[in-house]
Design an enzyme around this catalytic site. Structure first.
Site, PDB file in Angstrom:
ATOM      1  CE1 TYR A  84      -3.404  -2.650   5.680  1.00 47.69           C
ATOM      2  CE2 TYR A  84      -3.236  -0.297   5.221  1.00 47.69           C
ATOM      3  CZ  TYR A  84      -3.311  -1.609   4.777  1.00 47.69           C
ATOM      4  OH  TYR A  84      -3.283  -1.875   3.428  1.00 47.69           O
TER       5      TYR A  84
ATOM      6  CE  LYS B  68       0.079  -4.598   2.954  1.00 48.35           C
ATOM      7  NZ  LYS B  68      -0.233  -5.951   2.407  1.00 48.35           N
TER       8      LYS B  68
ATOM      9  CB  THR C  85      -0.900  -0.010   1.256  1.00 50.46           C
ATOM     10  OG1 THR C  85      -1.510   1.264   1.395  1.00 50.46           O
ATOM     11  CG2 THR C  85      -0.107  -0.281   2.529  1.00 50.46           C
ATOM     12  CG  ASP C  86      -1.160   4.976  -0.972  1.00 50.41           C
ATOM     13  OD1 ASP C  86      -1.715   4.337  -0.056  1.00 50.41           O
ATOM     14  OD2 ASP C  86      -1.748   5.865  -1.626  1.00 50.41           O
ATOM     15  CD  GLU C  87      -3.418   3.547   4.528  1.00 54.12           C
ATOM     16  OE1 GLU C  87      -3.173   3.429   5.737  1.00 54.12           O
ATOM     17  OE2 GLU C  87      -4.563   3.553   4.060  1.00 54.12           O
TER      18      GLU C  87
HETATM   19  P1  NAD Z   1      -9.596  -7.295   2.120  1.00 56.66           P
HETATM   20  O1  NAD Z   1      -9.619  -7.057   3.587  1.00 56.66           O
HETATM   21  O2  NAD Z   1     -10.820  -6.991   1.332  1.00 56.66           O
HETATM   22  O3  NAD Z   1      -9.264  -8.840   1.829  1.00 56.66           O
HETATM   23  C1  NAD Z   1      -8.242  -9.522   2.488  1.00 56.66           C
HETATM   24  C2  NAD Z   1      -8.433 -11.013   2.246  1.00 56.66           C
HETATM   25  O4  NAD Z   1      -7.355 -11.688   2.922  1.00 56.66           O
HETATM   26  C3  NAD Z   1      -9.743 -11.568   2.800  1.00 56.66           C
HETATM   27  O5  NAD Z   1     -10.353 -12.431   1.859  1.00 56.66           O
HETATM   28  C4  NAD Z   1      -9.307 -12.360   4.035  1.00 56.66           C
HETATM   29  O6  NAD Z   1     -10.130 -13.473   4.321  1.00 56.66           O
HETATM   30  C5  NAD Z   1      -7.900 -12.788   3.641  1.00 56.66           C
HETATM   31  N1  NAD Z   1      -7.054 -13.049   4.806  1.00 56.66           N
HETATM   32  C6  NAD Z   1      -6.923 -12.275   5.912  1.00 56.66           C
HETATM   33  N2  NAD Z   1      -6.067 -12.856   6.767  1.00 56.66           N
HETATM   34  C7  NAD Z   1      -5.645 -14.003   6.186  1.00 56.66           C
HETATM   35  C8  NAD Z   1      -4.758 -15.027   6.582  1.00 56.66           C
HETATM   36  N3  NAD Z   1      -4.123 -14.986   7.764  1.00 56.66           N
HETATM   37  N4  NAD Z   1      -4.548 -16.052   5.740  1.00 56.66           N
HETATM   38  C9  NAD Z   1      -5.196 -16.126   4.542  1.00 56.66           C
HETATM   39  N5  NAD Z   1      -6.069 -15.189   4.139  1.00 56.66           N
HETATM   40  C10 NAD Z   1      -6.282 -14.136   4.941  1.00 56.66           C
HETATM   41  O7  NAD Z   1      -8.325  -6.526   1.578  1.00 56.66           O
HETATM   42  P2  NAD Z   1      -8.115  -5.803   0.170  1.00 56.66           P
HETATM   43  O8  NAD Z   1      -8.637  -4.437   0.252  1.00 56.66           O
HETATM   44  O9  NAD Z   1      -8.574  -6.703  -0.881  1.00 56.66           O
HETATM   45  O10 NAD Z   1      -6.516  -5.713   0.151  1.00 56.66           O
HETATM   46  C11 NAD Z   1      -5.740  -6.748  -0.388  1.00 56.66           C
HETATM   47  C12 NAD Z   1      -4.275  -6.352  -0.287  1.00 56.66           C
HETATM   48  O11 NAD Z   1      -4.047  -5.152  -1.011  1.00 56.66           O
HETATM   49  C13 NAD Z   1      -3.805  -6.094   1.142  1.00 56.66           C
HETATM   50  O12 NAD Z   1      -2.513  -6.556   1.277  1.00 56.66           O
HETATM   51  C14 NAD Z   1      -3.829  -4.582   1.252  1.00 56.66           C
HETATM   52  O13 NAD Z   1      -2.870  -4.141   2.173  1.00 56.66           O
HETATM   53  C15 NAD Z   1      -3.458  -4.176  -0.153  1.00 56.66           C
HETATM   54  N6  NAD Z   1      -3.954  -2.871  -0.599  1.00 56.66           N
HETATM   55  C16 NAD Z   1      -5.273  -2.551  -0.440  1.00 56.66           C
HETATM   56  C17 NAD Z   1      -5.739  -1.323  -0.924  1.00 56.66           C
HETATM   57  C18 NAD Z   1      -7.186  -0.929  -0.813  1.00 56.66           C
HETATM   58  O14 NAD Z   1      -7.532   0.216  -1.113  1.00 56.66           O
HETATM   59  N7  NAD Z   1      -8.090  -1.808  -0.408  1.00 56.66           N
HETATM   60  C19 NAD Z   1      -4.851  -0.449  -1.554  1.00 56.66           C
HETATM   61  C20 NAD Z   1      -3.504  -0.818  -1.682  1.00 56.66           C
HETATM   62  C21 NAD Z   1      -3.074  -2.039  -1.207  1.00 56.66           C
HETATM   63  O1  DAU Z   2      -4.118   3.938   0.498  1.00 51.87           O
HETATM   64  C1  DAU Z   2      -4.347   2.561   0.417  1.00 51.87           C
HETATM   65  C2  DAU Z   2      -5.184   2.117   1.589  1.00 51.87           C
HETATM   66  O2  DAU Z   2      -6.499   2.608   1.373  1.00 51.87           O
HETATM   67  C3  DAU Z   2      -5.191   0.606   1.761  1.00 51.87           C
HETATM   68  O3  DAU Z   2      -3.895   0.180   2.063  1.00 51.87           O
HETATM   69  C4  DAU Z   2      -6.162   0.196   2.883  1.00 51.87           C
HETATM   70  O4  DAU Z   2      -6.230  -1.214   2.958  1.00 51.87           O
HETATM   71  C5  DAU Z   2      -7.530   0.748   2.549  1.00 51.87           C
HETATM   72  O5  DAU Z   2      -8.448   0.443   3.581  1.00 51.87           O
HETATM   73  C6  DAU Z   2      -7.452   2.265   2.353  1.00 51.87           C
HETATM   74  O6  DAU Z   2      -7.149   2.924   3.600  1.00 51.87           O
HETATM   75  P1  DAU Z   2      -7.904   4.267   4.032  1.00 51.87           P
HETATM   76  O7  DAU Z   2      -7.801   4.443   5.491  1.00 51.87           O
HETATM   77  O8  DAU Z   2      -7.469   5.410   3.166  1.00 51.87           O
HETATM   78  O9  DAU Z   2      -9.402   3.866   3.573  1.00 51.87           O
HETATM   79  P2  DAU Z   2     -10.825   4.050   4.268  1.00 51.87           P
HETATM   80  O10 DAU Z   2     -11.839   3.643   3.234  1.00 51.87           O
HETATM   81  O11 DAU Z   2     -10.912   3.413   5.600  1.00 51.87           O
HETATM   82  O12 DAU Z   2     -10.915   5.615   4.463  1.00 51.87           O
HETATM   83  C7  DAU Z   2     -10.748   6.502   3.367  1.00 51.87           C
HETATM   84  C8  DAU Z   2     -10.797   7.915   3.906  1.00 51.87           C
HETATM   85  O13 DAU Z   2     -12.127   8.195   4.343  1.00 51.87           O
HETATM   86  C9  DAU Z   2      -9.914   8.116   5.116  1.00 51.87           C
HETATM   87  O14 DAU Z   2      -9.374   9.439   5.059  1.00 51.87           O
HETATM   88  C10 DAU Z   2     -10.870   7.995   6.299  1.00 51.87           C
HETATM   89  C11 DAU Z   2     -12.166   8.517   5.735  1.00 51.87           C
HETATM   90  N1  DAU Z   2     -13.414   7.911   6.268  1.00 51.87           N
HETATM   91  C12 DAU Z   2     -13.527   6.548   6.269  1.00 51.87           C
HETATM   92  C13 DAU Z   2     -14.675   5.952   6.713  1.00 51.87           C
HETATM   93  C14 DAU Z   2     -14.804   4.434   6.726  1.00 51.87           C
HETATM   94  C15 DAU Z   2     -14.462   8.723   6.684  1.00 51.87           C
HETATM   95  O15 DAU Z   2     -14.352   9.951   6.659  1.00 51.87           O
HETATM   96  N2  DAU Z   2     -15.602   8.114   7.136  1.00 51.87           N
HETATM   97  C16 DAU Z   2     -15.764   6.762   7.173  1.00 51.87           C
HETATM   98  O16 DAU Z   2     -16.833   6.275   7.603  1.00 51.87           O
END
Ligand code: NAD
Ligand code: DAU
Length: 358
Positions: free
Chosen positions: A163, A167, A138-140
């Site tokens: 988190y 990562k 992630t970019d975080e």
């Molecule tokens: P998600 O939470 O939707 O899905 C995660 C999946 O991993 C789920 O199906 C869960 O059951 C599985 N999982 C969790 N723990 C596990 C374990 N111990 N063993 C096997 N499976 C397990 O997450 P996502 O949003 O799909 O993110 C996927 C990846 O991409 C993560 O590594 C996250 O850090 C990264 N990422 C997410 C975002 C985003 O915006 N969602 C952005 C950049 C990177």
């Molecule tokens: O940047 C990549 C990341 O983006 C991934 O690595 C994470 O897995 C993914 O969850 C996401 O993280 P964020 O914290 O940016 O996403 P989230 O959807 O939780 O929140 C997005 C923004 O919105 C953040 O600034 C918090 C805000 N927010 C979120 C929720 C759930 C609100 O203001 N209200 C809300 O109810």
């Protein structure tokens, strides 16, 4: 055709991005896909309709912290590549309970690296040099930006939440296994994804579902935090490209140059809901409520993805405006999926189908 005759492990393939990757591999390539997922609360196997009866798909309910189970999968399927998406992914949950994030994101990545290394060392030379482990991050990990600038692959790591720290730790482990043991790894760092099958604890699906139910839309702090949004299918395409053509030991940033404030995103959702699901009692915007800020809330993320574009020719297909409209259309057309994930019925089904507690 891409990945013909190749077997690819996708960990976390029942999650939001993992399921998009599996759908993409099944639809657009000839890969045999092994989806390895523990099936936590964030997963849903019905996010992969293409899997039903598909001879190029297998599912294993396995925790990536479980070394013997992973070893058995490597021995059985002999994969050509691994895409690691299994993770705990929600920042708010990591603040309330960081333990699971350390377990899955750090210990799980370590366990996967060890088992991949053991397997890779046993391969014959041609298979060994072609093997890749793509770690999806992630970019975080880069922390928070001020008003100007972009994250590049050279930006120093400065994670601010449990988190992002977990990562960042996993990224460092991947790097070390490459440098020390020469395991052929590649890392991607992506910005915020959105799109279909997104679990409704994250901002965009949370607001769509609450908006449709005419419930309060909670915006943290002043709503001026900026995220750089990427449609999930664009991310899935980038990941398969990096697995196929990425250079071992390199990191690639993935992002769509779609910087938007949270308030802009929520107001856009409200305006689209006004058109698509109008209510007699007024605009959805009146549901917006500013609530207490997230502790350690990163102010701004923005990704420079020029390396991925210049080196591998990747670019996003969706603008934010196209992607958000398609996403809302999808949620309106898939109320059954929403009801399933919000009611918990899908987890009861898993328990019956696959056993064990979710
Ligand atoms: P998600 O939470 O939707 O899905 C995660 C999946 O991993 C789920 O199906 C869960 O059951 C599985 N999982 C969790 N723990 C596990 C374990 N111990 N063993 C096997 N499976 C397990 O997450 P996502 O949003 O799909 O993110 C996927 C990846 O991409 C993560 O590594 C996250 O850090 C990264 N990422 C997410 C975002 C985003 O915006 N969602 C952005 C950049 C990177
Ligand atoms: O940047 C990549 C990341 O983006 C991934 O690595 C994470 O897995 C993914 O969850 C996401 O993280 P964020 O914290 O940016 O996403 P989230 O959807 O939780 O929140 C997005 C923004 O919105 C953040 O600034 C918090 C805000 N927010 C979120 C929720 C759930 C609100 O203001 N209200 C809300 O109810």
């Amino acid at each position: 055709m891409r990945f013909r005759g190749l077997t690819i492990f996708v960990t976390g393939g029942a999650g939001f991005i993992g399921s998009a990757v599996v759908r993409h591999l099944l639809e657009d390539t000839e890969a045999f896909v092994v989806n390895i997922d523990k099936l936590t609360y964030a997963s849903n196997l019905s996010s992969i309709p293409q899997a039903a009866g598909n001879p190029r798909y297998a599912f294993a309910k396995v925790d990536i912290c479980d070394a013997p189970a992973l070893r058995a999968l490597f021995d059985r399927y002999q994969p050509h590549g691994v895409m690691n998406l299994a993770a705990e992914s929600h920042v708010d949950r990591s603040i309330d309970g960081p333990g699971e994030f350390i377990r899955t994101n750090v210990v799980g990545t370590f366990t996967l690296l060890q088992e991949a290394l053991r397997y890779w060392r046993g391969l014959e030379p041609a298979r060994r040099s072609a093997f890749r482990l793509l770690h999806v991050s992630t970019d975080e990990v880069y922390g928070s930006l001020g008003a100007e600038g972009l994250f590049t692959e050279a930006t120093a790591y400065q994670p601010n939440s449990p988190y992002s720290a977990s990562k960042a730790s996993s990224d460092h482990l991947v790097r070390a296994w490459r440098e020390t043991y020469e395991l052929p790894t590649v890392v991607t760092n992506c910005s915020n994804n959105y799109g279909p099958y997104h679990f409704p604890e994250k901002l965009i699906p949370h607001m769509i579902i609450k908006g449709l139910a005419h419930e309060t839309l909670p915006v943290y702090g002043d709503g001026m935090n900026v995220r750089d949004w990427l449609y999930v299918e664009d991310h899935a395409n980038a990941l398969s490209l990096v697995l196929e053509r990425g250079v071992v030991g390199e990191t690639y940033n993935v992002g769509g140059r779609n910087e938007r404030t949270n308030l802009y995103v929520v107001e856009t959702i409200c305006d689209l809901l006004d058109q698509l699901a109008p209510r007699a009692d007024g605009s959805h915007r009146r549901l917006i409520s500013f609530v207490a800020d997230r502790p350690g809330h990163d102010r701004r993320y923005a990704i420079d993805a020029s390396k991925l574009k210049d080196d591998l020719g990747w670019g996003p297909a969706y603008t934010f405006e196209q992607g958000i409209a398609e996403t809302i259309d999808w949620y309106l057309a898939n109320q059954e999926w929403v009801a399933e994930v919000t009611s918990g019925a899908y987890r009861e089904y898993y328990t019956q189908q696959y056993g064990g507690k979710q």
